[in-house]
Design a protein around this motif. Structure first.
Motif, mmCIF file in Angstrom:
data_model
loop_
_atom_site.group_PDB
_atom_site.id
_atom_site.type_symbol
_atom_site.label_atom_id
_atom_site.label_comp_id
_atom_site.label_asym_id
_atom_site.label_seq_id
_atom_site.Cartn_x
_atom_site.Cartn_y
_atom_site.Cartn_z
ATOM 1 N N THR A 225 14.121 6.327 5.988
ATOM 2 C CA THR A 225 15.354 5.610 6.288
ATOM 3 C C THR A 225 16.068 5.285 4.982
ATOM 4 O OG1 THR A 225 14.376 4.587 8.258
ATOM 5 C CG2 THR A 225 16.369 3.567 7.358
ATOM 6 N N ARG A 226 17.286 5.737 4.873
ATOM 7 C CA ARG A 226 18.130 5.401 3.719
ATOM 8 C C ARG A 226 19.189 4.399 4.179
ATOM 9 N NH1 ARG A 226 17.779 9.040 -0.627
ATOM 10 N NH2 ARG A 226 16.337 10.768 -0.213
ATOM 11 N N SER A 227 19.483 3.439 3.343
ATOM 12 C CA SER A 227 20.481 2.442 3.717
ATOM 13 C C SER A 227 21.588 2.384 2.669
ATOM 14 C CB SER A 227 19.835 1.069 3.888
ATOM 15 O OG SER A 227 19.123 0.681 2.737
ATOM 16 N N PHE A 228 22.783 2.072 3.149
ATOM 17 C CA PHE A 228 23.936 1.984 2.267
ATOM 18 C C PHE A 228 24.891 0.928 2.804
ATOM 19 C CE2 PHE A 228 24.930 5.115 5.494
ATOM 20 C CZ PHE A 228 26.263 4.918 5.817
ATOM 21 N N CYS A 229 25.773 0.432 1.951
ATOM 22 C CA CYS A 229 26.752 -0.565 2.382
ATOM 23 C C CYS A 229 27.865 0.125 3.158
ATOM 24 C CB CYS A 229 27.335 -1.301 1.179
ATOM 25 S SG CYS A 229 28.660 -2.448 1.635
ATOM 26 N N GLY A 230 28.132 -0.347 4.357
ATOM 27 C CA GLY A 230 29.199 0.211 5.171
ATOM 28 C C GLY A 230 30.575 -0.171 4.689
ATOM 29 N N GLY A 231 30.642 -1.103 3.724
ATOM 30 C CA GLY A 231 31.938 -1.514 3.195
ATOM 31 C C GLY A 231 32.389 -0.696 2.005
ATOM 32 N N ARG B 213 0.854 -1.192 0.000
ATOM 33 C CA ARG B 213 0.000 0.000 0.000
ATOM 34 C C ARG B 213 0.895 1.249 0.000
ATOM 35 N NH1 ARG B 213 -5.180 -1.116 0.677
ATOM 36 N NH2 ARG B 213 -5.639 1.109 0.985
ATOM 37 N N SER B 214 0.559 2.186 -0.894
ATOM 38 C CA SER B 214 1.384 3.401 -0.975
ATOM 39 C C SER B 214 0.663 4.486 -1.756
ATOM 40 C CB SER B 214 2.715 3.089 -1.673
ATOM 41 O OG SER B 214 3.458 4.265 -1.908
ATOM 42 N N GLY B 215 0.874 5.722 -1.332
ATOM 43 C CA GLY B 215 0.476 6.839 -2.164
ATOM 44 C C GLY B 215 1.320 6.837 -3.417
ATOM 45 N N TYR B 216 0.937 7.656 -4.386
ATOM 46 C CA TYR B 216 1.708 7.706 -5.623
ATOM 47 C C TYR B 216 3.093 8.303 -5.385
ATOM 48 C CZ TYR B 216 -2.524 6.679 -8.289
ATOM 49 O OH TYR B 216 -3.647 6.079 -8.798
ATOM 50 N N ALA B 217 4.071 7.728 -6.043
ATOM 51 C CA ALA B 217 5.407 8.319 -6.032
ATOM 52 C C ALA B 217 5.396 9.581 -6.876
ATOM 53 C CB ALA B 217 6.424 7.324 -6.586
ATOM 54 N N ASP B 218 6.320 10.497 -6.596
ATOM 55 C CA ASP B 218 6.426 11.723 -7.380
ATOM 56 C C ASP B 218 6.680 11.414 -8.849
ATOM 57 O OD1 ASP B 218 6.882 14.844 -7.194
ATOM 58 O OD2 ASP B 218 8.522 14.040 -8.428
ATOM 59 N N ALA C 2 27.806 1.749 -1.325
ATOM 60 C CA ALA C 2 26.697 1.683 -2.283
ATOM 61 C C ALA C 2 25.365 2.018 -1.625
ATOM 62 C CB ALA C 2 26.622 0.295 -2.906
ATOM 63 N N VAL C 3 24.585 2.900 -2.259
ATOM 64 C CA VAL C 3 23.205 3.130 -1.832
ATOM 65 C C VAL C 3 22.419 1.850 -2.086
ATOM 66 C CG1 VAL C 3 21.098 4.419 -2.348
ATOM 67 C CG2 VAL C 3 23.288 5.608 -2.245
ATOM 68 N N VAL C 4 21.560 1.472 -1.146
ATOM 69 C CA VAL C 4 20.823 0.209 -1.275
ATOM 70 C C VAL C 4 19.312 0.442 -1.339
ATOM 71 C CG1 VAL C 4 20.451 -2.091 -0.323
ATOM 72 C CG2 VAL C 4 22.681 -0.986 -0.044
ATOM 73 N N PHE C 5 18.731 1.031 -0.272
ATOM 74 C CA PHE C 5 17.280 1.199 -0.204
ATOM 75 C C PHE C 5 16.891 2.604 0.237
ATOM 76 C CE2 PHE C 5 17.699 -3.383 1.283
ATOM 77 C CZ PHE C 5 17.297 -3.960 0.091
ATOM 78 N N TRP C 6 15.676 3.002 -0.140
ATOM 79 C CA TRP C 6 14.962 4.136 0.453
ATOM 80 C C TRP C 6 13.681 3.569 1.014
ATOM 81 C CZ3 TRP C 6 10.164 6.220 0.452
ATOM 82 C CH2 TRP C 6 9.992 7.537 0.906
ATOM 83 N N ASP C 7 13.402 3.819 2.295
ATOM 84 C CA ASP C 7 12.223 3.249 2.955
ATOM 85 C C ASP C 7 11.462 4.353 3.681
ATOM 86 O OD1 ASP C 7 10.398 1.452 3.879
ATOM 87 O OD2 ASP C 7 11.773 0.336 5.175
ATOM 88 N N GLY C 8 10.177 4.508 3.368
ATOM 89 C CA GLY C 8 9.356 5.538 3.981
ATOM 90 C C GLY C 8 8.272 4.947 4.861
ATOM 91 N N ASP C 9 8.094 5.522 6.040
ATOM 92 C CA ASP C 9 7.106 5.005 6.987
ATOM 93 C C ASP C 9 5.689 5.038 6.442
ATOM 94 O OD1 ASP C 9 9.196 4.658 8.711
ATOM 95 O OD2 ASP C 9 8.642 6.269 10.100
ATOM 96 N N GLU C 10 5.424 5.972 5.493
ATOM 97 C CA GLU C 10 4.062 6.097 4.982
ATOM 98 C C GLU C 10 3.699 4.988 4.006
ATOM 99 O OE1 GLU C 10 6.484 8.062 1.765
ATOM 100 O OE2 GLU C 10 6.585 7.837 3.941
ATOM 101 N N LEU D 232 6.324 -1.587 0.668
ATOM 102 C CA LEU D 232 6.952 -1.193 -0.588
ATOM 103 C C LEU D 232 8.241 -0.447 -0.286
ATOM 104 C CD1 LEU D 232 6.382 -1.157 -3.715
ATOM 105 C CD2 LEU D 232 5.575 1.190 -3.377
ATOM 106 N N ILE D 233 9.277 -0.738 -1.056
ATOM 107 C CA ILE D 233 10.582 -0.126 -0.812
ATOM 108 C C ILE D 233 11.223 0.261 -2.144
ATOM 109 C CG2 ILE D 233 11.986 -2.250 -0.913
ATOM 110 C CD1 ILE D 233 13.391 -1.199 1.670
#
Length: 379
Positions: free
Chosen positions: A291-297, A198-203, A300-308, A312-313
């Motif tokens: 929440t943005r996630s990236f590899c600590g090694g 479930r998600s609102g429309y992305a920009d 690399a950017v990995v995911f963008w995750d929104g509470d709303e 879906l990610i």
């Protein structure tokens, strides 16, 4: 002290502000020519389709890197990214010690006239031409496509493709990984359960900054916009301030994928987890509810995750290792009608090139399932 009438001061910074540097360049050197690098390493350490860097003059002093994580991506150079927010900051070359700064770290409202994108290099690493088919011209300049290094390798035609690049015939999941392999996962093919997010429309679909779209963007009927057709997930480009700041480059590419289709094994038996994440994943809360996630090694950017969003990610597209090539056309459907948050772009020449180039690519590939029809949400 440099004569400010003859020099241009440039400041760079990561997203969180931990890593900063200021240097000056002669105004006579502007605009600074930049290359869009499509090589495997650049894509795997960033998560986006191409990267670009500006040479830091040696007389500006060595950038402070104590708050950066170093990653030796090859024998040629060391990469530096912010240990806190993940922004890619520098390349440090081993042969002479000179630094280059990621172009997206420039602290300017607009970079047109300061930098100029001149070509695309290492296109052969993409297998399918990658983003080189999305941007053929910036301003009045036609961009050349080089197989490897700029000006020192074979020039490739617009529609170049590696003959060995063919999609899997069994619809198997697509492996995704960063350069150091500290983050690895698999994206399963869409199914009925993919519609349950479930998600609102992305920009990318409905411009959310337009007050006229305040109600429409909520997607009250929960149209599964992330599934433009039953076989593919939606993907597009983003030029928002936050993505640029977190990445270190002008353009990010995100695929919108239900969490149920992201697994830690090819068989799909080990589900997506985020409390905590796995491997070398580090997180950065770039704003409330995000929440943005990236590899600590390797950074690399990995995911963008929104509470709303529910289930879906956003997945960094360039981590996908599809056998047919960088665009992963057997898994993804490219939205070409809009660049997300185009109003935030700092290089209007590059933005215009992408907007025109992606529409041209869509026309050339009309009717293929990897091209968004543009009918989502009535747009």
């Amino acid at each position: 002290m440099p004569d400010t009438n003859e020099t241009q001061e440039l400041a760079i910074s990561c997203f969180c502000g931990s890593c900063k540097h200021t240097f000056s360049v002669p105004k006579s050197s502007l605009p600074i020519p930049l290359h869009l690098c499509n090589c495997d390493i650049s894509r795997r350490i960033s998560g986006t389709l191409f990267t670009s860097y500006i040479t830091v003059p040696a007389d500006s002093g060595k950038p402070e890197t104590t708050k950066c994580t170093q990653y030796h991506s090859s024998d040629i150079l060391t990469r530096h990214f912010c240990s806190t927010c993940g922004t890619h900051m520098y390349l440090e070359y081993h042969h002479d010690g000179h630094f280059e700064a990621a172009a997206g770290t420039l602290q300017l409202d607009k970079t047109d006239g300061i930098v100029e994108y001149v070509d695309l290099m290492w296109v052969e690493d993409t297998k399918d031409g990658g983003a080189s088919q999305f941007v053929g011209r910036v301003g009045d300049k036609e961009l050349k496509r080089w197989a490897q290094g700029s000006g020192e390798s074979k020039e490739l035609p617009y529609d170049w493709k590696d003959p060995s690049a063919t999609a899997s015939s069994d619809n198997s999941p697509v492996r995704a990984h960063c350069h150091c392999n500290g983050v690895e996962f698999f994206v399963q093919r869409p199914s009925e359960k993919s519609k349950l997010a479930r998600s609102g429309y992305a920009d990318l679909i409905v411009p959310c900054m337009d007050p006229a779209n305040e109600e429409k963007v909520k997607n009250k009927e929960n149209e599964a916009w992330w599934l433009p057709n039953p076989e593919r997930f939606l993907v597009g480009l983003c030029t928002c301030r936050s993505c640029r700041a977190a990445l270190g480059f002008d353009v990010m590419s995100w695929a919108f994928i239900p969490k149920c289709d992201v697994t830690l094994d090819a068989e799909g038996k080990k589900p997506f987890i985020e409390s905590p994440y796995w491997g070398k994943i580090k997180i950065y809360h770039s704003s409330e509810g995000v929440t943005r996630s990236f590899c600590g090694g390797c950074g690399a950017v990995v995911f963008w995750d929104g509470d709303e969003r529910e289930g879906l990610i956003d997945v960094a597209t360039a981590l996908l290792d599809a056998p047919e090539g960088t665009r992963a056309e057997s898994l993804l459907c490219w939205r070409t009608a809009r660049v997300s948050f185009a109003e935030d772009a700092v290089n209007l020449g590059l933005l215009a090139g992408l907007e025109t180039g992606m529409k041209a690519w869509a026309e050339k590939n009309e009717g293929r399932k990897c091209v968004s029809s543009g009918t989502l949400a009535g747009l």
